[in-house]
Motif scaffolding. Structure first.
Motif, PDB file in Angstrom:
ATOM      1  N   VAL A  33      59.447  34.715   4.177  1.00 24.03           N
ATOM      2  CA  VAL A  33      59.571  33.580   5.182  1.00 24.03           C
ATOM      3  C   VAL A  33      58.506  33.896   6.541  1.00 24.03           C
ATOM      4  CG1 VAL A  33      62.330  34.165   5.746  1.00 24.03           C
ATOM      5  CG2 VAL A  33      60.846  35.532   6.780  1.00 24.03           C
ATOM      6  N   PHE A  34      57.235  34.915   5.064  1.00 24.55           N
ATOM      7  CA  PHE A  34      56.315  35.241   6.168  1.00 24.55           C
ATOM      8  C   PHE A  34      55.665  34.065   6.561  1.00 24.55           C
ATOM      9  CE2 PHE A  34      51.383  35.223   5.901  1.00 24.55           C
ATOM     10  CZ  PHE A  34      51.516  36.176   7.139  1.00 24.55           C
ATOM     11  N   SER A  35      54.910  33.691   7.220  1.00 25.85           N
ATOM     12  CA  SER A  35      54.203  32.293   8.084  1.00 25.85           C
ATOM     13  C   SER A  35      52.913  33.400   9.230  1.00 25.85           C
ATOM     14  CB  SER A  35      55.102  31.525   8.443  1.00 25.85           C
ATOM     15  OG  SER A  35      55.635  31.645   9.683  1.00 25.85           O
ATOM     16  N   ILE A  36      51.839  32.342   8.983  1.00 22.00           N
ATOM     17  CA  ILE A  36      50.731  33.202  10.334  1.00 22.00           C
ATOM     18  C   ILE A  36      51.822  32.460  12.123  1.00 22.00           C
ATOM     19  CG2 ILE A  36      48.952  32.715  11.632  1.00 22.00           C
ATOM     20  CD1 ILE A  36      48.826  34.100   8.882  1.00 22.00           C
ATOM     21  N   GLN A  37      51.611  33.659  12.652  1.00 21.80           N
ATOM     22  CA  GLN A  37      51.819  33.595  14.157  1.00 21.80           C
ATOM     23  C   GLN A  37      50.727  33.497  14.694  1.00 21.80           C
ATOM     24  OE1 GLN A  37      55.529  33.175  14.819  1.00 21.80           O
ATOM     25  NE2 GLN A  37      55.434  32.987  12.428  1.00 21.80           N
ATOM     26  N   GLY A  38      51.018  32.733  15.997  1.00 22.63           N
ATOM     27  CA  GLY A  38      49.321  32.047  16.837  1.00 22.63           C
ATOM     28  C   GLY A  38      49.449  33.465  17.475  1.00 22.63           C
ATOM     29  N   SER A  39      47.613  33.330  17.450  1.00 24.33           N
ATOM     30  CA  SER A  39      47.090  34.555  17.717  1.00 24.33           C
ATOM     31  C   SER A  39      47.968  35.413  19.341  1.00 24.33           C
ATOM     32  CB  SER A  39      45.701  34.937  17.967  1.00 24.33           C
ATOM     33  OG  SER A  39      45.169  34.359  16.835  1.00 24.33           O
ATOM     34  N   ALA A  40      48.486  34.411  20.650  1.00 28.42           N
ATOM     35  CA  ALA A  40      48.747  34.672  21.673  1.00 28.42           C
ATOM     36  C   ALA A  40      49.779  35.769  21.865  1.00 28.42           C
ATOM     37  CB  ALA A  40      48.244  33.419  22.136  1.00 28.42           C
ATOM     38  N   GLU A  41      50.590  35.560  20.219  1.00 26.92           N
ATOM     39  CA  GLU A  41      51.555  35.830  20.752  1.00 26.92           C
ATOM     40  C   GLU A  41      51.484  36.971  19.942  1.00 26.92           C
ATOM     41  OE1 GLU A  41      54.547  33.345  18.155  1.00 26.92           O
ATOM     42  OE2 GLU A  41      54.034  30.953  19.721  1.00 26.92           O
ATOM     43  N   THR A  42      50.902  37.142  18.734  1.00 25.02           N
ATOM     44  CA  THR A  42      50.924  38.461  17.868  1.00 25.02           C
ATOM     45  C   THR A  42      49.938  39.288  18.478  1.00 25.02           C
ATOM     46  OG1 THR A  42      49.597  37.470  16.152  1.00 25.02           O
ATOM     47  CG2 THR A  42      51.857  37.297  15.639  1.00 25.02           C
ATOM     48  N   GLY A  43      48.616  38.872  19.130  1.00 22.43           N
ATOM     49  CA  GLY A  43      47.403  39.889  18.883  1.00 22.43           C
ATOM     50  C   GLY A  43      46.485  39.882  18.160  1.00 22.43           C
ATOM     51  N   ARG A  44      46.742  39.652  16.529  1.00 23.06           N
ATOM     52  CA  ARG A  44      46.343  39.369  15.972  1.00 23.06           C
ATOM     53  C   ARG A  44      46.470  37.874  14.943  1.00 23.06           C
ATOM     54  NH1 ARG A  44      46.846  44.481  14.100  1.00 23.06           N
ATOM     55  NH2 ARG A  44      46.488  44.841  12.023  1.00 23.06           N
ATOM     56  N   TYR A  86      54.790  34.854  -2.395  1.00 26.52           N
ATOM     57  CA  TYR A  86      53.782  35.881  -3.238  1.00 26.52           C
ATOM     58  C   TYR A  86      52.214  35.492  -3.683  1.00 26.52           C
ATOM     59  CZ  TYR A  86      52.199  40.098  -6.145  1.00 26.52           C
ATOM     60  OH  TYR A  86      51.584  40.685  -6.183  1.00 26.52           O
ATOM     61  N   GLU A  87      52.640  34.695  -4.571  1.00 24.05           N
ATOM     62  CA  GLU A  87      51.771  33.924  -4.841  1.00 24.05           C
ATOM     63  C   GLU A  87      50.192  33.154  -3.913  1.00 24.05           C
ATOM     64  OE1 GLU A  87      53.254  31.106  -7.889  1.00 24.05           O
ATOM     65  OE2 GLU A  87      52.779  32.901  -9.811  1.00 24.05           O
ATOM     66  N   ALA A  88      51.579  32.911  -3.008  1.00 25.60           N
ATOM     67  CA  ALA A  88      50.498  32.020  -1.813  1.00 25.60           C
ATOM     68  C   ALA A  88      49.346  33.185  -0.836  1.00 25.60           C
ATOM     69  CB  ALA A  88      51.456  31.113  -0.945  1.00 25.60           C
ATOM     70  N   ILE A  89      50.051  34.017  -0.704  1.00 25.61           N
ATOM     71  CA  ILE A  89      49.726  34.783  -0.394  1.00 25.61           C
ATOM     72  C   ILE A  89      48.827  35.827  -0.852  1.00 25.61           C
ATOM     73  CG2 ILE A  89      50.356  38.075   1.891  1.00 25.61           C
ATOM     74  CD1 ILE A  89      53.180  36.260   1.498  1.00 25.61           C
ATOM     75  N   ILE A  90      48.731  36.257  -1.882  1.00 22.97           N
ATOM     76  CA  ILE A  90      47.825  37.127  -2.820  1.00 22.97           C
ATOM     77  C   ILE A  90      46.914  36.038  -2.914  1.00 22.97           C
ATOM     78  CG2 ILE A  90      47.749  37.888  -4.283  1.00 22.97           C
ATOM     79  CD1 ILE A  90      49.184  39.690  -2.604  1.00 22.97           C
ATOM     80  N   ALA A 172      44.811  23.776  -4.778  1.00 25.33           N
ATOM     81  CA  ALA A 172      46.526  24.438  -5.755  1.00 25.33           C
ATOM     82  C   ALA A 172      47.585  25.412  -5.460  1.00 25.33           C
ATOM     83  CB  ALA A 172      45.744  25.655  -6.609  1.00 25.33           C
ATOM     84  N   HIS A 173      47.227  25.787  -4.246  1.00 28.67           N
ATOM     85  CA  HIS A 173      48.050  26.683  -2.809  1.00 28.67           C
ATOM     86  C   HIS A 173      48.103  25.646  -1.882  1.00 28.67           C
ATOM     87  CE1 HIS A 173      48.246  30.089  -5.798  1.00 28.67           C
ATOM     88  NE2 HIS A 173      47.338  29.546  -5.710  1.00 28.67           N
ATOM     89  N   ALA A 174      47.330  24.385  -1.795  1.00 29.33           N
ATOM     90  CA  ALA A 174      47.782  23.644  -0.693  1.00 29.33           C
ATOM     91  C   ALA A 174      49.081  23.409   0.557  1.00 29.33           C
ATOM     92  CB  ALA A 174      47.037  22.344  -0.503  1.00 29.33           C
ATOM     93  N   ASP A 175      50.355  23.174  -0.314  1.00 28.94           N
ATOM     94  CA  ASP A 175      51.413  22.782   0.643  1.00 28.94           C
ATOM     95  C   ASP A 175      51.830  23.993   0.629  1.00 28.94           C
ATOM     96  OD1 ASP A 175      51.713  20.026  -0.317  1.00 28.94           O
ATOM     97  OD2 ASP A 175      52.441  20.427  -1.999  1.00 28.94           O
ATOM     98  N   ALA A 176      52.022  25.470  -0.166  1.00 27.57           N
ATOM     99  CA  ALA A 176      52.061  26.589   0.430  1.00 27.57           C
ATOM    100  C   ALA A 176      51.620  27.373   1.026  1.00 27.57           C
ATOM    101  CB  ALA A 176      52.847  27.585  -1.275  1.00 27.57           C
TER     102      ALA A 176
END
Length: 295
Positions: A33-44, A86-90, A172-176
């Motif tokens: 379920v990983f996805s990038i969260q807003g920097s304001a929310e996570t501080g990262r 996994y493939e998208a993240i790596i 290659a990973h545009a959609d992911a």
């Protein structure tokens, strides 16, 4: 063995292993379920968020002897959902590592972290002697580094390969990437794409500035004329190579449509140098006609 290396008892090491394996299912779901969260929310930043999930993956895989052992206990690892995530993240992580490595190489080559071509090299003292503090462009011109920029195995060629690899990965990973909000056009990649045209433009401007300070070109020796002609010929050839490479890399494709990254007024500066090159050729031809007439 790991307990011995870390100075732990077998019982303590086994307990750590069991506790770690108890979290594997949770890690697997976090990856899926990983996805990038807003920097304001996570501080990262996105890079930091990806780095965190990669560390979790590495820790999870380190709890088993090999991948097959992990799959045997947790078959969800082999599922399409996990594999795609996994493939998208790596892929994104490895591309960032590749880009940052290339940036480090360029910064070391130029001599400063800002990649400024005109800033003097940072003050250094080696064996009681001051190091060369001239700018990067000055060193390139003084050391006849123009020819090295044309080498097939030179830094610009290596830079082009890195950008090309990043482009292939993003396509290659545009959609992911889009599904997980992984940013495709990061500032670091734009810096790499812009670097060759910015460098060539700066070298041309400095060479033109030097040439225009010569009040009477006709009074220069034939050797000086030929040196200037050779330098501008190399610069123009290099400018053409850089422009062709940029047009190729910037060509939009599904999953790849980067913003304009070529240096501002690049074409205008190249045309100006072309005019001066023709002027030098005209002076050389005129000198040859006079010499033939005198003979």
């Amino acid at each position: 063995l790991r307990g011995k290396v870390c100075g732990r008892s077998l019982q303590t090491q086994r307990k750590l292993l069991e506790n770690g394996r108890a979290e594997v299912n949770s890690t697997i779901e976090k990856v899926i379920v990983f996805s990038i969260q807003g920097s304001a929310e996570t501080g990262r930043s996105p890079v930091e968020q990806v780095h965190d999930i990669v560390k979790k993956i590495e820790k999870m895989e380190g709890l088993f002897m090999h991948h097959k052992a992990l799959v045997a206990v947790h078959p969800r690892i082999a599922s399409e959902e996990y594999t795609t995530a996994y493939e998208a993240i790596i892929a994104w992580y490895n591309t960032m590592q590749l880009i940052n490595t290339e940036l480090s190489i360029l910064r070391q080559w130029v001599g400063n972290d800002e990649l400024s071509f005109t800033a003097p090299k940072k003050h250094q003292e080696v064996d009681g002697k001051l190091a060369d503090e001239s700018s990067f462009v000055e060193r390139i011109l003084r050391e006849d580094g123009l020819k090295s920029l044309q080498d097939n195995n030179g830094l610009l060629d290596g830079l082009s390969k890195v950008i090309g690899q990043a482009k292939k990965t993003l396509i290659a990973h545009a959609d992911a990437f889009q599904m997980r909000y992984l940013p495709p056009y990061i500032e670091e990649l734009q810096t790499l794409i812009n670097f060759p045209s910015r460098l060539v433009k700066e070298i041309i401007l400095m060479r033109l500035s030097y040439a225009k300070k010569i009040k009477d070109l006709t009074a220069q020796t034939s050797i000086t004329h030929q040196q200037m002609i050779t330098q501008f010929k190399i610069l123009l050839s290099l400018a053409v190579v850089v422009k062709i490479a940029y047009v190729t890399i910037a060509h939009p494709e599904p999953g790849w449509d980067p913003p304009d990254c070529i240096e501002e007024n690049f074409d205008a500066v190249v045309v100006e140098s072309l005019k001066f090159y023709f002027k030098l050729l005209n002076l050389k031809l005129g000198a040859n006609r006079i010499a033939s007439f005198e003979i």
